[in-house]
Design a protein around this motif. Structure first.
Motif, short mmCIF file in Angstrom:
data_model
loop_
_atom_site.label_atom_id
_atom_site.label_comp_id
_atom_site.label_asym_id
_atom_site.label_seq_id
_atom_site.Cartn_x
_atom_site.Cartn_y
_atom_site.Cartn_z
N ILE A 277 13.33 -34.68 -38.62
CA ILE A 277 12.84 -36.04 -38.46
C ILE A 277 11.38 -36.03 -38.89
CG2 ILE A 277 12.38 -37.93 -36.86
CD1 ILE A 277 14.64 -36.89 -35.14
N ARG A 278 11.04 -36.86 -39.85
CA ARG A 278 9.71 -36.80 -40.45
C ARG A 278 8.98 -38.14 -40.32
NH1 ARG A 278 10.38 -35.93 -46.14
NH2 ARG A 278 12.59 -36.49 -46.00
N ASN A 279 7.67 -38.05 -40.35
CA ASN A 279 6.78 -39.23 -40.35
C ASN A 279 6.89 -40.06 -39.08
OD1 ASN A 279 5.82 -38.60 -42.97
ND2 ASN A 279 7.55 -39.69 -43.89
N LEU A 280 6.93 -39.39 -37.94
CA LEU A 280 6.92 -40.09 -36.66
C LEU A 280 5.47 -40.37 -36.28
CD1 LEU A 280 9.61 -38.06 -34.66
CD2 LEU A 280 9.87 -40.33 -35.65
N GLY A 281 4.98 -41.55 -36.57
CA GLY A 281 3.60 -41.86 -36.24
C GLY A 281 3.10 -43.08 -36.98
N SER A 282 1.84 -43.39 -36.77
CA SER A 282 1.22 -44.56 -37.39
C SER A 282 -0.26 -44.30 -37.59
CB SER A 282 1.42 -45.80 -36.52
OG SER A 282 0.78 -45.63 -35.26
N MET A 283 -0.90 -45.16 -38.36
CA MET A 283 -2.35 -45.07 -38.58
C MET A 283 -2.97 -46.43 -38.37
SD MET A 283 -2.18 -44.33 -42.68
CE MET A 283 -0.97 -45.17 -43.71
N THR A 284 -4.20 -46.43 -37.90
CA THR A 284 -4.92 -47.66 -37.61
C THR A 284 -5.96 -47.91 -38.69
OG1 THR A 284 -4.64 -47.35 -35.23
CG2 THR A 284 -6.36 -48.87 -35.94
N PHE A 285 -5.88 -49.08 -39.31
CA PHE A 285 -6.84 -49.45 -40.34
C PHE A 285 -8.02 -50.16 -39.70
CE2 PHE A 285 -3.19 -48.56 -42.87
CZ PHE A 285 -3.69 -48.14 -44.09
N LYS A 286 -9.22 -49.63 -39.99
CA LYS A 286 -10.45 -50.20 -39.47
C LYS A 286 -11.45 -50.30 -40.62
CE LYS A 286 -9.93 -48.18 -34.84
NZ LYS A 286 -10.56 -47.34 -33.79
N SER A 336 -8.23 -58.02 -36.01
CA SER A 336 -8.95 -57.25 -37.02
C SER A 336 -8.25 -55.90 -37.22
CB SER A 336 -10.41 -57.06 -36.60
OG SER A 336 -10.51 -56.51 -35.30
N ASP A 337 -8.48 -54.93 -36.35
CA ASP A 337 -7.84 -53.63 -36.50
C ASP A 337 -6.33 -53.77 -36.30
OD1 ASP A 337 -10.41 -52.77 -36.74
OD2 ASP A 337 -10.50 -51.81 -34.77
N PHE A 338 -5.55 -53.04 -37.08
CA PHE A 338 -4.10 -53.10 -36.94
C PHE A 338 -3.49 -51.75 -37.31
CE2 PHE A 338 -5.34 -54.75 -41.10
CZ PHE A 338 -4.59 -53.97 -41.97
N LYS A 339 -2.30 -51.49 -36.75
CA LYS A 339 -1.58 -50.25 -37.00
C LYS A 339 -0.49 -50.46 -38.04
CE LYS A 339 -2.20 -47.86 -32.58
NZ LYS A 339 -1.51 -47.21 -31.43
N VAL A 340 -0.27 -49.42 -38.85
CA VAL A 340 0.81 -49.43 -39.83
C VAL A 340 1.66 -48.19 -39.60
CG1 VAL A 340 1.39 -49.29 -42.28
CG2 VAL A 340 -0.53 -50.71 -41.53
N LYS A 341 2.97 -48.38 -39.48
CA LYS A 341 3.88 -47.27 -39.21
C LYS A 341 4.25 -46.55 -40.50
CE LYS A 341 6.71 -50.02 -37.06
NZ LYS A 341 7.89 -50.56 -36.32
N LEU A 342 4.28 -45.21 -40.43
CA LEU A 342 4.71 -44.41 -41.56
C LEU A 342 6.21 -44.58 -41.79
CD1 LEU A 342 1.87 -43.20 -41.38
CD2 LEU A 342 2.87 -40.95 -41.77
N PRO A 343 6.70 -44.23 -42.99
CA PRO A 343 8.14 -44.38 -43.28
C PRO A 343 8.96 -43.27 -42.63
CG PRO A 343 7.00 -43.49 -45.19
CD PRO A 343 5.93 -43.82 -44.18
N ALA A 344 9.27 -43.41 -41.35
CA ALA A 344 10.01 -42.40 -40.61
C ALA A 344 11.43 -42.26 -41.16
CB ALA A 344 10.05 -42.74 -39.13
N VAL A 345 11.87 -41.02 -41.38
CA VAL A 345 13.21 -40.77 -41.91
C VAL A 345 13.86 -39.60 -41.17
CG1 VAL A 345 12.71 -41.63 -44.24
CG2 VAL A 345 12.32 -39.22 -43.72
N LEU A 346 15.18 -39.66 -41.12
CA LEU A 346 16.00 -38.54 -40.68
C LEU A 346 16.60 -37.92 -41.93
CD1 LEU A 346 17.60 -36.90 -38.48
CD2 LEU A 346 19.37 -38.66 -38.68
N SER A 347 16.38 -36.63 -42.14
CA SER A 347 16.91 -35.97 -43.33
C SER A 347 17.68 -34.71 -42.93
CB SER A 347 15.80 -35.62 -44.31
OG SER A 347 14.83 -34.78 -43.71
#
Length: 447
Positions: A277-286, A336-347
């Motif tokens: 399981i990959r890309n479990l997470g997010s990043m915050t743009f500021k 203003s600040d917001f989170k974007v989720k990474l493309p989580a995939v099951l492989s």
């Protein structure tokens, strides 16, 4: 608006580009950091004690409208082809650069540190009538009236970011015939730049009167979000290269397990299989220009919106300003600040030794989130089979895939020592039309 759409396609189609990054080579019997990118548990299968990644590059564009020849040949009817037919436009394009990386194996443990930079551009379920009206000002200079109804969230988005990955893997069981290992990669995320336009629950009437295109009787929920350089200009490809501009502002995790059925009295295996399981997470743009706003669009009675004015828009912010000036937007929520989720995939995958140096790999990738969500980086589902001939220093392989967006593709790739090059679509392009173009290459060394 035309510049936004054209830039998104041209930035990724100026070279031949697999939607499955490093297809074929990432499941190579020559296990290394590329395999660990697919499944961190693979680190313990490195044949050498050390591996150094010098530089790897992969780029792709997959869509459901244009063929390989159209993508790389500069067809004169480019804009019209994007929004042809009644099926919604879907496009997934990305570039992945793997920079300096180092892997180390000791006893039952293995460790790795990696660096990468990524670009993603997506169009998700864009209604062709609406897209053509906004981008091209209609098809013909005659009177046309269209009723448009789209319940899906239509999106145009672009983002770039950087990653530093720290990997650890360990054998959990080892016998004469079988080995099981587990691993994890913890990634530090550095958001660069982002822009998103989402239009959901859209309904309205589009009229083309001798090239004058208007929208009437319309309603929709609209999202505009942007951060960094893409806020000001979506049509400049340099704005996508702000990989680490936002500093450390996010984390993600890959976790995986690996199973090997060993071949007795041989360095080969009978089966090498894994689940991750990959890309479990997010990043915050500021950023100083950060904005994420939800609006309600309402055009009622005798009111109308001139769609021709969007043709000169260079950014999603330009589109927002045009709509705000029109007076048809009502703000619902702003931040203003917001989170974007990474493309989580099951492989999951299995590489099987057929005979002697002949192998075949089955690979499945399934996304875990919906691409229509405004805070989601899009990715497509993939099923592929890759026959290969593999020795210690040479490898030839031919990935054959069915992709959710681009359909059937077939390619070919080669490895000589630590150098590799390949494409997941070059063979299907040679024998007929295909809706994908891709290429990758790289060099790594072990000792």
């Amino acid at each position: 608006m035309r510049k936004i759409v054209l830039l998104a396609f041209s930035i990724l189609s100026t070279a031949t580009f697999a939607q499955e990054h490093f297809s074929g080579i990432s499941t190579s019997r020559r296990v290394g950091l590329l395999n660990a990118k697919l499944n961190p548990a693979e680190l313990v299968n490195m044949e050498s004690k050390y591996e150094v990644n010098v530089f790897n590059f992969s780029a792709n564009v997959a869509n459901n409208k244009m063929t390989f020849g159209d993508l790389v040949g500069g067809n004169d009817n480019f804009e019209e082809m994007l929004f042809a037919g009644s099926e919604p436009l879907n496009f997934r394009g990305d570039i992945e650069i793997l920079g300096p990386a180092f892997g180390y194996k000791v006893d039952k443990w293995a460790f790795g540190i990696t660096s990468s930079a990524k670009i993603r551009v997506s169009f998700v379920d864009v209604n062709t009538t609406l897209g053509n009206a906004v981008t091209n000002g209609g098809i013909d200079n005659i009177s046309e009236v269209y009723e448009v109804l789209s319940g899906e969230n239509q999106r145009a988005s672009g983002t770039s970011w950087g990653e530093i990955g720290l990997s650890i893997a360990r054998e959990v069981y080892d016998s004469e015939e079988h080995r099981i290992s587990a691993g994890a990669t913890f990634k530090l995320l550095f958001p660069g730049t982002y822009a998103n336009m989402g239009v959901s629950k859209f309904e309205g009437t589009i009229e083309n009167n001798a090239g004058n295109v208007t929208l009437t009787g319309a309603s929709a929920s609209v999202n505009f979000a942007y951060s960094g350089s893409l806020a000001g200009d979506f049509s400049d490809s340099n704005n996508f290269t702000e990989f680490f501009a936002g500093g450390l502002n996010g984390f993600s995790t890959d976790i995986g397990i690996n199973y090997q059925w060993k071949a007795i009295d041989s360095t080969k295996y009978r089966i090498n299989a894994g689940l991750a399981i990959r890309n479990l997470g997010s990043m915050t743009f500021k950023d100083d220009n950060n904005e994420s706003t939800n609006y309600e669009l309402s055009i009622q009675g005798n009111q109308s919106l001139n769609l021709n004015q969007f043709e000169g828009a260079k950014s999603i912010q330009d589109v927002e300003n045009i709509l705000l000036t029109s007076g048809f937007l009502t703000m619902e929520q702003a931040g203003s600040d917001f989170k974007v989720k990474l493309p989580a995939v099951l492989s999951t995958y299995a590489d099987v030794n057929i005979y002697d140096n002949w192998y075949a790999t089955a690979y499945l990738q399934q996304r875990m989130n919906e691409d229509n969500d405004n805070d989601q980086i899009a990715v497509q589902n993939i099923l592929s089979i890759t026959p290969r001939f593999s020795t210690k220093y040479f490898e030839a392989f031919a990935p054959i895939a069915n992709n959710e967006v681009s359909g059937f593709t077939a390619g070919i790739g080669f490895r000589l020592g630590g150098f590799f090059i390949g494409s997941g679509s070059i063979l299907s392009a040679a024998i007929g039309d295909t809706n994908q173009a891709d290429a990758y290459f790289g060099f790594r060394t072990s000792f």
